[in-house]
Design a protein around this motif. Structure first.
Motif, PDB file in Angstrom:
ATOM      1  N   GLY A 132       0.687  -1.246   0.019  1.00 39.71           N
ATOM      2  CA  GLY A 132       0.097   0.120  -0.073  1.00 39.71           C
ATOM      3  C   GLY A 132       0.681   1.189   0.055  1.00 39.71           C
ATOM      4  O   GLY A 132       2.005   1.219  -0.620  1.00 39.71           O
ATOM      5  N   ASP A 133       0.319   2.285   0.501  1.00 39.22           N
ATOM      6  CA  ASP A 133       0.951   3.613   0.543  1.00 39.22           C
ATOM      7  C   ASP A 133       1.584   3.996   1.964  1.00 39.22           C
ATOM      8  O   ASP A 133       1.827   2.979   2.714  1.00 39.22           O
ATOM      9  N   PRO A 184       0.999   2.131  -4.122  1.00 39.53           N
ATOM     10  CA  PRO A 184      -0.100   3.269  -3.754  1.00 39.53           C
ATOM     11  C   PRO A 184      -1.239   3.535  -4.742  1.00 39.53           C
ATOM     12  O   PRO A 184      -2.231   4.179  -4.350  1.00 39.53           O
ATOM     13  N   TYR A 185      -1.217   2.737  -5.831  1.00 36.25           N
ATOM     14  CA  TYR A 185      -2.546   2.610  -6.654  1.00 36.25           C
ATOM     15  C   TYR A 185      -2.970   1.254  -6.558  1.00 36.25           C
ATOM     16  O   TYR A 185      -2.231   0.060  -6.618  1.00 36.25           O
ATOM     17  N   GLU A 186      -4.446   1.136  -7.104  1.00 36.73           N
ATOM     18  CA  GLU A 186      -5.018  -0.148  -7.309  1.00 36.73           C
ATOM     19  C   GLU A 186      -4.500  -1.042  -8.131  1.00 36.73           C
ATOM     20  O   GLU A 186      -4.337  -2.227  -7.922  1.00 36.73           O
ATOM     21  N   ASN A 188      -1.321  -1.419  -8.658  1.00 38.00           N
ATOM     22  CA  ASN A 188      -0.314  -2.106  -7.924  1.00 38.00           C
ATOM     23  C   ASN A 188      -0.578  -3.175  -7.498  1.00 38.00           C
ATOM     24  O   ASN A 188       0.365  -4.191  -7.468  1.00 38.00           O
ATOM     25  N   THR A 210      -5.127   1.135  -0.252  1.00 45.60           N
ATOM     26  CA  THR A 210      -4.930   2.308  -0.944  1.00 45.60           C
ATOM     27  C   THR A 210      -6.260   3.076  -1.093  1.00 45.60           C
ATOM     28  O   THR A 210      -7.112   2.689  -0.633  1.00 45.60           O
ATOM     29  N   TRP A 213      -3.573   8.093  -2.965  1.00 46.83           N
ATOM     30  CA  TRP A 213      -3.356   8.512  -3.889  1.00 46.83           C
ATOM     31  C   TRP A 213      -4.171   8.675  -5.259  1.00 46.83           C
ATOM     32  O   TRP A 213      -3.980   9.583  -6.071  1.00 46.83           O
ATOM     33  N   HIS A 214      -4.970   7.691  -5.345  1.00 47.95           N
ATOM     34  CA  HIS A 214      -6.229   7.803  -6.443  1.00 47.95           C
ATOM     35  C   HIS A 214      -6.646   9.059  -6.149  1.00 47.95           C
ATOM     36  O   HIS A 214      -7.193   9.689  -7.157  1.00 47.95           O
ATOM     37  N   TYR A 224     -12.214   4.632  -9.013  1.00 46.62           N
ATOM     38  CA  TYR A 224     -11.629   3.926  -8.051  1.00 46.62           C
ATOM     39  C   TYR A 224     -12.294   2.412  -7.678  1.00 46.62           C
ATOM     40  O   TYR A 224     -11.779   1.495  -7.456  1.00 46.62           O
TER      41      TYR A 224
END
Length: 359
Positions: A132-133, A184-186, A188, A210, A213-214, A224
């Motif tokens: 995750g972030d 940080p993004y889905e 990923n 996450t 960031w989105h 999202y």
């Protein structure tokens, strides 16, 4: 059912052994037979009347219910019921501590904070992946502070917080492997899951989360939601025969085994305090209404076990941070260590529940 059986066994033991003991005290045969008969009749009547005596009936049913699947599922639903208390540290400062709600249904589950030894025993031999972030990074930091001593923690924070980087750690003493994946993004997360499938290697405990960031860089709640559904599809593809993975499997700690749904978690987004966000862009894009829209999409994605019966158990950082309050964050999105510490213990207690272990 289990409580009734145990109660019956106890009655049988009393009927059998008490008269034998009294015989050993050299009571007359007639007195012993009279006492034995009276005792048997009394206990037999008691067993039949037990369902009609509320206090006894409730006690027995509570014993049997603690080990039932329904009780386990109920306790999993109470895991995020955390309350906070404020303690004065000085004339101008205070700190907040957490504990589980002490109301009856939550208290009956027996949630507890695990010490270092118990946490290490539980996670012994396990491969843990957290993706995750920055919230996930703080979650990992709290986990490492729990399982490592102060000497081992030296240098960990420096390596863990290298900007936008992964982090890997092997605790050889306890056989625990931990990977933090900067995701940080889905998309990923989807790539990570597909990588597990391609390598045919799966973590024992998987934590993902996450959204921030989105929200900041894409700022489209429906997009999202679409990406979360893709994550769910990829996750379920790891478990093509998901119905075969019963929730009463033991916590095996085997790196080569597929994770079961109860060992997979979603790290929820924190409550964002808009007035404390440190840029105008964040304050504009990460508004209260946008946060609510993103949370709705998460619910509708059916990714969460608590909301739609999905594969991931929610670690509700949103409610934890909200209940801790605005004083628990300096920048409006990253919270005090206590919030992530609570999340760690929620996860560990979930693992205890589904593995039928006690400490």
């Amino acid at each position: 059912m289990v409580g009734a059986v145990q109660f019956g066994i106890l009655v049988a033991c009393v009927v059998l052994f008490v008269p034998m003991g009294m015989a050993g005290w050299h009571l007359s045969r007639n007195k012993m037979l009279f006492f034995s008969g009276a005792l048997f009749i009394t206990l037999a009547v008691g067993v039949h009347l037990t369902p009609y005596i509320p206090s006894v009936s409730v006690f027995l049913s509570s014993i049997s219910s603690l080990s039932s699947p329904d009780s386990q599922e109920s306790c999993l639903s109470f895991l995020n019921d955390i309350v906070w208390e404020e303690h004065e540290r000085g004339p101008n400062s205070s700190r907040r501590s957490w504990n589980w709600d002490r109301s009856s249904p939550v208290a009956a589950c027996g949630f507890q904070r695990l010490g270092r030894a118990d946490a290490c025993d539980l996670l012994n031999g396990s491969w843990i992946v957290v993706a995750g972030d920055s919230q996930a990074r703080l979650f990992v930091l709290s986990l490492l502070k729990l399982v490592l001593d102060s000497a081992e923690m030296e240098g960990v924070q420096r390596d863990l917080f290298k900007r936008h980087s992964d982090y890997r750690m092997v605790d050889e003493e306890h056989g625990m492997k931990l990977d933090f994946i900067w995701a940080p993004y889905e998309s990923n997360l989807t790539d990570l899951l597909l990588g597990f499938r391609a390598a045919r290697r799966y973590p024992d405990v998987l934590v993902m989360g996450t959204g921030m960031w989105h929200m900041l860089h894409v700022n489209n709640a429906s997009d999202y939601g679409r990406l979360l559904r893709t994550v769910k599809t990829s996750l379920l593809s790891l478990l093509p025969n998901m119905a075969e993975f019963s929730s009463d499997w033991p916590f095996a700690g085997s790196v080569s085994s597929l994770p079961q749904p109860s060992h997979m978690f979603w790290l929820g987004m924190p409550t964002l305090v808009n007035s404390k966000l440190n840029t105008e862009e964040k304050r504009e894009k990460m508004s209260q209404s946008m946060c609510e829209a993103y949370l709705r999409e998460l619910d509708e994605s059916q990714l969460l076990r608590q909301r739609g019966g999905g594969p991931l158990l929610l670690l509700d950082i949103g409610s934890l941070s909200s209940n801790c309050g605005e004083q628990c964050t300096e920048d409006g999105m990253h919270y005090d260590e206590a919030v992530y510490e609570a999340g760690i213990h929620i996860m560990l207690n979930a693992l205890l529940i589904v593995s039928h272990q006690h400490v």
